[in-house]
Design a protein around this motif. Structure first.
Motif, mmCIF file in Angstrom:
data_model
loop_
_atom_site.group_PDB
_atom_site.id
_atom_site.type_symbol
_atom_site.label_atom_id
_atom_site.label_comp_id
_atom_site.label_asym_id
_atom_site.label_seq_id
_atom_site.Cartn_x
_atom_site.Cartn_y
_atom_site.Cartn_z
ATOM 1 N N UNK A 7 -11.566 2.137 -2.844
ATOM 2 C CA UNK A 7 -11.749 3.265 -2.785
ATOM 3 C C UNK A 7 -12.667 3.727 -2.013
ATOM 4 N N UNK A 8 -13.848 3.142 -1.798
ATOM 5 C CA UNK A 8 -14.757 3.304 -0.641
ATOM 6 C C UNK A 8 -14.682 2.745 0.660
ATOM 7 N N UNK A 9 -13.838 3.639 1.224
ATOM 8 C CA UNK A 9 -13.200 3.097 2.612
ATOM 9 C C UNK A 9 -14.320 2.854 3.607
ATOM 10 N N UNK A 10 -15.392 3.709 3.581
ATOM 11 C CA UNK A 10 -16.489 3.439 4.671
ATOM 12 C C UNK A 10 -16.038 4.290 5.953
ATOM 13 N N UNK A 11 -16.879 4.006 6.985
ATOM 14 C CA UNK A 11 -16.250 4.738 8.236
ATOM 15 C C UNK A 11 -15.227 4.275 9.016
ATOM 16 N N UNK A 12 -14.682 3.316 8.672
ATOM 17 C CA UNK A 12 -13.460 2.920 9.298
ATOM 18 C C UNK A 12 -12.363 2.838 8.634
ATOM 19 N N UNK A 13 -11.158 2.620 9.368
ATOM 20 C CA UNK A 13 -9.870 2.687 8.593
ATOM 21 C C UNK A 13 -9.150 1.544 8.791
ATOM 22 N N UNK A 14 -8.661 0.959 7.791
ATOM 23 C CA UNK A 14 -8.207 -0.645 7.897
ATOM 24 C C UNK A 14 -6.768 -0.571 7.327
ATOM 25 N N UNK A 15 -5.789 -1.140 8.004
ATOM 26 C CA UNK A 15 -4.326 -1.263 7.600
ATOM 27 C C UNK A 15 -4.452 -2.462 6.278
ATOM 28 N N UNK A 146 3.132 11.268 12.466
ATOM 29 C CA UNK A 146 2.262 12.377 12.610
ATOM 30 C C UNK A 146 2.333 13.105 10.963
ATOM 31 N N UNK A 147 3.636 12.926 10.707
ATOM 32 C CA UNK A 147 3.922 13.660 9.070
ATOM 33 C C UNK A 147 3.999 12.615 8.159
ATOM 34 N N UNK A 148 3.566 11.240 8.404
ATOM 35 C CA UNK A 148 3.753 10.180 7.589
ATOM 36 C C UNK A 148 2.998 10.484 6.197
ATOM 37 N N UNK A 149 2.065 11.093 6.171
ATOM 38 C CA UNK A 149 1.242 11.586 5.082
ATOM 39 C C UNK A 149 1.434 12.777 4.406
ATOM 40 N N UNK A 175 -5.610 7.597 14.406
ATOM 41 C CA UNK A 175 -4.997 6.302 13.894
ATOM 42 C C UNK A 175 -3.865 5.996 13.937
ATOM 43 N N UNK A 176 -2.934 6.963 14.824
ATOM 44 C CA UNK A 176 -1.536 6.850 14.879
ATOM 45 C C UNK A 176 -0.888 5.613 15.350
ATOM 46 N N UNK A 177 -1.525 4.888 16.276
ATOM 47 C CA UNK A 177 -1.086 3.339 16.830
ATOM 48 C C UNK A 177 -1.219 2.561 15.693
ATOM 49 N N UNK A 178 -2.160 2.315 14.796
ATOM 50 C CA UNK A 178 -2.263 1.798 13.723
ATOM 51 C C UNK A 178 -1.135 2.056 12.646
ATOM 52 N N UNK A 179 -0.907 3.213 12.564
ATOM 53 C CA UNK A 179 0.092 3.813 11.489
ATOM 54 C C UNK A 179 1.286 3.270 12.028
ATOM 55 N N UNK A 180 1.472 3.346 13.266
ATOM 56 C CA UNK A 180 2.827 2.816 13.841
ATOM 57 C C UNK A 180 3.118 1.343 13.680
ATOM 58 N N UNK A 181 2.026 0.711 13.881
ATOM 59 C CA UNK A 181 2.098 -0.746 13.414
ATOM 60 C C UNK A 181 2.382 -1.046 12.012
#
Length: 264
Positions: A7-15, A146-149, A175-181
């Motif tokens: 829940x505590x994601x922190x400053x980064x976004x991780x797949x 772009x509309x994934x969420x 984060x769109x390239x990571x979401x694409x992945x």
């Protein structure tokens, strides 16, 4: 605890965090997640496919219009149930992210309350993606990412249909390239599961056959199809709800608002 750490994601976004939360949601609450996906997603989808295939195969000219009319009505019901599942599984994912467990009834209640706006959102997304893919492949993919969420944002924040589009654009930016992945990874995973079950059906002689113009579906084929669709529906919905939660924590910081207040 592990759930709180996610829940505590922190400053980064991780797949990895997205997938960890998604599988954690499915594993910790299988009745609400897989049960809802099965009862309100996979079973209606199997019945709808069976009805369409068998009815159109044996319909004569006089009954074709009636079959089409009933098919449209059945599709509307199927869409309603699909959006119910989507809203319900967002509730389950948000509960897991907070270290809680949403009951089957609570998830269904959220799905029912958000079904109508989710249908409006889904229709607009389909029209937008259709236009994007008609122009070129790239614009369609960009809109999809772009509309994934947008749907999870609509359910979690009750922001309204058009505001959900803006919220999704904001959350996915950067984060769109990571979401694409992630989307590619999900497609590969689902293709592998589908391919494995397809091989089992072919080698076991369980594929549909046509007899006297009517499609014959074996009980085993229907059961395996329902299992496959249950996995697809549950995994796809929960992963995107988890993606929304991770993006929201990344952009806005961890949320402390209680679920009872969010869905009051």
């Amino acid at each position: 605890m592990a759930t709180q750490a996610m829940a505590d994601e922190g400053p980064s976004f991780s797949i990895g965090t997205v997938l960890g939360r998604a599988f954690g949601t499915l594993g910790s609450n299988p009745v609400a997640t897989f049960g809802i996906a099965f009862l309100f997603g996979a079973v209606p989808q199997a019945l709808y496919s069976y009805f369409i295939g068998s009815s159109l195969a044996v319909a004569d000219r006089g009954s074709t219009i009636a079959v089409i009319a009933v098919s449209i009505a059945a599709f509307i019901v199927f869409m309603l149930l699909s959006t119910l599942v989507q809203g319900a599984l967002v509730r389950a994912t948000l509960a897991h992210a907070k270290g809680e467990k949403a009951s089957f009834g609570a998830c269904i209640g959220t799905g029912l309350s958000m079904a109508v706006p989710l249908i409006g959102l889904t229709l607009l997304i389909v029209l937008g993606l259709f236009a994007g893919f008609m122009l070129l492949l790239v614009p369609g993919i960009m809109l999809f990412i772009m509309w994934s969420v947008a749907a999870p944002a609509l359910v979690a924040e009750e922001s309204g249909v058009f505001a959900a589009f803006g919220r999704s654009r904001y959350l996915t930016k950067g984060a769109r390239w990571r979401i694409f992945g992630l989307e590619i990874l999900m497609m590969i995973l689902l293709w592998l599961v589908s391919g494995l079950l397809g091989v089992l059906m072919i080698t076991g002689g369980m594929m549909p056959t046509v007899t006297n113009g009517a499609v014959q579906l074996s009980p085993t084929y229907l059961a395996l199809s329902a299992v496959t669709n249950t996995i697809f529906i549950a995994l796809w919905s929960v992963v995107h709800a988890s993606l929304y939660t991770s993006l929201r924590n990344w952009k806005d910081g961890p949320q402390s608002q209680d679920l009872a207040d969010i869905f009051a």
